[in-house]
Design an enzyme around this catalytic site. Structure first.
Site, PDB file in Angstrom:
ATOM      1  CG  ASP A  23      -1.847   0.721   0.371  1.00  0.00           C
ATOM      2  OD1 ASP A  23      -2.493   1.484   0.084  1.00  0.00           O
ATOM      3  OD2 ASP A  23      -2.688   1.801   2.474  1.00  0.00           O
ATOM      4  CG  HIS A  40      -0.272   2.129  -9.572  1.00  0.00           C
ATOM      5  ND1 HIS A  40      -0.454   2.294  -7.840  1.00  0.00           N
ATOM      6  CD2 HIS A  40      -1.472   2.911  -9.440  1.00  0.00           C
ATOM      7  CE1 HIS A  40      -1.792   2.645  -7.551  1.00  0.00           C
ATOM      8  NE2 HIS A  40      -2.666   2.950  -7.873  1.00  0.00           N
ATOM      9  CG  LEU A 134       8.635 -17.352  -3.792  1.00  0.00           C
ATOM     10  CD1 LEU A 134       8.471 -17.699  -1.654  1.00  0.00           C
ATOM     11  CD2 LEU A 134       9.194 -16.316  -4.142  1.00  0.00           C
TER      12      LEU A 134
HETATM   13  C1  IPE Z   1      -5.445  -2.586  -0.194  1.00  0.00           C
HETATM   14  O1  IPE Z   1      -5.230  -0.925   0.109  1.00  0.00           O
HETATM   15  C2  IPE Z   1      -5.817  -3.231  -1.317  1.00  0.00           C
HETATM   16  C3  IPE Z   1      -4.050  -3.681  -1.962  1.00  0.00           C
HETATM   17  C4  IPE Z   1      -2.960  -3.156  -1.812  1.00  0.00           C
HETATM   18  C5  IPE Z   1      -4.352  -4.267  -3.512  1.00  0.00           C
HETATM   19  P1  IPE Z   1      -6.232  -0.307  -0.553  1.00  0.00           P
HETATM   20  O2  IPE Z   1      -5.945   1.000  -0.506  1.00  0.00           O
HETATM   21  O3  IPE Z   1      -7.395  -1.179  -1.893  1.00  0.00           O
HETATM   22  O4  IPE Z   1      -7.379  -0.566   0.827  1.00  0.00           O
HETATM   23  P2  IPE Z   1      -7.561   1.126   1.438  1.00  0.00           P
HETATM   24  O5  IPE Z   1      -8.834   1.843   0.973  1.00  0.00           O
HETATM   25  O6  IPE Z   1      -6.731   1.362   1.945  1.00  0.00           O
HETATM   26  O7  IPE Z   1      -8.163   0.155   2.608  1.00  0.00           O
HETATM   27  C1  IPE Z   2      -1.804   0.542  -3.570  1.00  0.00           C
HETATM   28  O1  IPE Z   2      -1.796   1.395  -3.565  1.00  0.00           O
HETATM   29  C2  IPE Z   2      -1.554   0.041  -4.515  1.00  0.00           C
HETATM   30  C3  IPE Z   2      -3.081  -0.782  -5.385  1.00  0.00           C
HETATM   31  C4  IPE Z   2      -4.527  -0.724  -4.379  1.00  0.00           C
HETATM   32  C5  IPE Z   2      -3.490  -1.295  -6.151  1.00  0.00           C
HETATM   33  P1  IPE Z   2      -2.875   2.399  -4.047  1.00  0.00           P
HETATM   34  O2  IPE Z   2      -2.783   2.471  -4.961  1.00  0.00           O
HETATM   35  O3  IPE Z   2      -3.334   1.985  -2.315  1.00  0.00           O
HETATM   36  O4  IPE Z   2      -2.027   4.074  -2.243  1.00  0.00           O
HETATM   37  P2  IPE Z   2      -2.706   4.415  -1.726  1.00  0.00           P
HETATM   38  O5  IPE Z   2      -2.519   3.948  -0.575  1.00  0.00           O
HETATM   39  O6  IPE Z   2      -3.408   5.861  -2.752  1.00  0.00           O
HETATM   40  O7  IPE Z   2      -1.366   5.510  -1.038  1.00  0.00           O
HETATM   41 MG    MG Z   3      -4.010   2.684   0.039  1.00  0.00          MG
END
Ligand code: IPE
Ligand code: IPE
Ligand code: MG
Length: 243
Positions: A23, A40, A134
C-alpha cells in the site's frame, strides 16, 4: 517495537509464508507531484525486488495483494494502468524469474478481468506449475468475503451431492482459493494503514501482523528483514500457554 534478542535476522526462523498488502503507491506519487499511475509503476519495481529477496531468504510462500475486488471503484485510468502493469508483469514473468525456482499462482475472481490477462494467467501458471521453490501467489481481483462465499457455496453443493457429510473448518479451508497453502505466518502492510482491507480474512486468524510507515515504492530488502526480525521476536501461542 519488540525485536528478537540479537536484533539480527535468524536464518533458521524465516516465516514459511509471508503475505503483503502493498500500500501507498498513490501517496508516494502525490508527494512527488506525479500521477498515481507513476506510483504504481514504481511499486511494481519494488515487487520485483521483494520477490527476489524472499526467494534468497528461503521463504516458501509469498502472497501479495495486487488488486482488490473494491479497487474497481477507482478512476478508470487508474484501473486501466494497474491492469496494464499486471499484464506486463505476467507476460515477462518467466523471463524475469529465469534461473529461479519460482512458481506463480493467481488467486481471486476471474470475473471482470480482461481476457488478455486471463490468458496470461493460464499460460504462466501452466508454465511454472512443475516448479518447487518459492510459491509466489498474486491476489488479483481478490476479496476475502467473496472467497468465503464461494467456498461456502461449494460446501453446500458437495453436501447436497453427498460428497461430504460434515461441515467443518477443513471443509471450508479446502474450498478457498488458497487450498493446500499454509496460512500466512507474517502479514506486512506498508504505508501506515492498520487494517486488512478484505485480504485473506479467513487465513489470517493466527498470523503475526507488522505495519510500517514506509510507502510501498520505498520498501526495500532492509525493511523486509526488519519485519522478519520483529516477527522472530514474537511469541506465537495459538491460544495455548507458553512460559
Ligand atoms: C488494499 O489497499 C488493496 C491492495 C493493496 C491491492 P487499498 O488502498 O485499496 O485499501 P484501503 O482502501 O486503504 O482500505
Ligand atoms: C496500493 O497503493 C496499490 C493498489 C491498491 C493496487 P494505493 O494505490 O492504494 O496507494 P495509496 O494508498 O492511495 O497511497
Ligand atoms: Mg491504498
Amino acid at each position: 517495537m519488540r525485536l528478537n534478542r540479537k536484533n539480527e535476522l535468524d536464518p533458521n526462523n524465516i516465516p514459511e509464508h509471508i503475505a503483503i498488502i502493498m500500500d501507498g503507491n498513490g501517496r508516494w506519487a502525490q508527494k512527488r507531484g506525479l500521477s498515481r499511475s507513476m506510483g504504481h509503476r514504481e511499486g511494481s519495481k519494488t515487487l520485483r525486488k521483494i520477490v527476489e529477496a524472499c526467494y534468497k531468504l528461503g521463504v516458501k510462500y509469498l502472497t501479495v495483494y495486487a488488486f482488490s475486488t473494491e479497487n474497481w471503484s477507482r478512476p478508470k485510468e487508474e484501473v486501466d494502468e494497474l491492469m496494464k502493469l499486471l499484464l506486463e508483469y505476467l507476460r515477462n514473468a518467466e523471463k524475469e524469474l529465469k534461473g529461479k525456482n519460482i512458481r506463480i499462482k493467481v488467486i481471486g475472481e476471474k470475473k471482470r478481468l480482461p481476457e488478455e490477462i486471463l490468458k496470461e494467467i493460464d499460460r504462466v501458471q501452466k508454465n511454472t506449475e512443475h516448479i518447487s521453490g518459492l510459491d509466489f501467489i498474486i491476489a488479483l481481483n481478490y476479496g476475502g468475503r467473496q472467497e468465503i462465499v464461494d467456498a461456502v457455496s461449494r460446501v453446500v453443493n458437495d453436501v447436497k451431492s453427498g460428497k461430504i457429510t460434515e461441515i467443518n473448518e477443513e471443509a471450508i479451508s479446502e474450498r478457498l482459493y488458497t487450498s493446500g497453502i499454509p496460512d500466512p505466518d507474517l502479514l506486512i502492510r506498508t504505508s501506515g494503514e492498520m487494517r486488512i482491507s478484505n485480504f485473506l480474512i479467513w487465513q489470517l486468524s493466527y498470523t503475526e501482523f507488522y505495519f510500517c510507515d514506509v510507502l510501498w515504492p520505498d520498501f526495500t530488502e532492509k525493511h523486509l528483514k526488519e519485519a522478519i526480525i520483529c516477527y522472530q521476536g514474537r511469541q506465537r501461542r495459538f491460544g495455548g500457554v507458553k512460559c
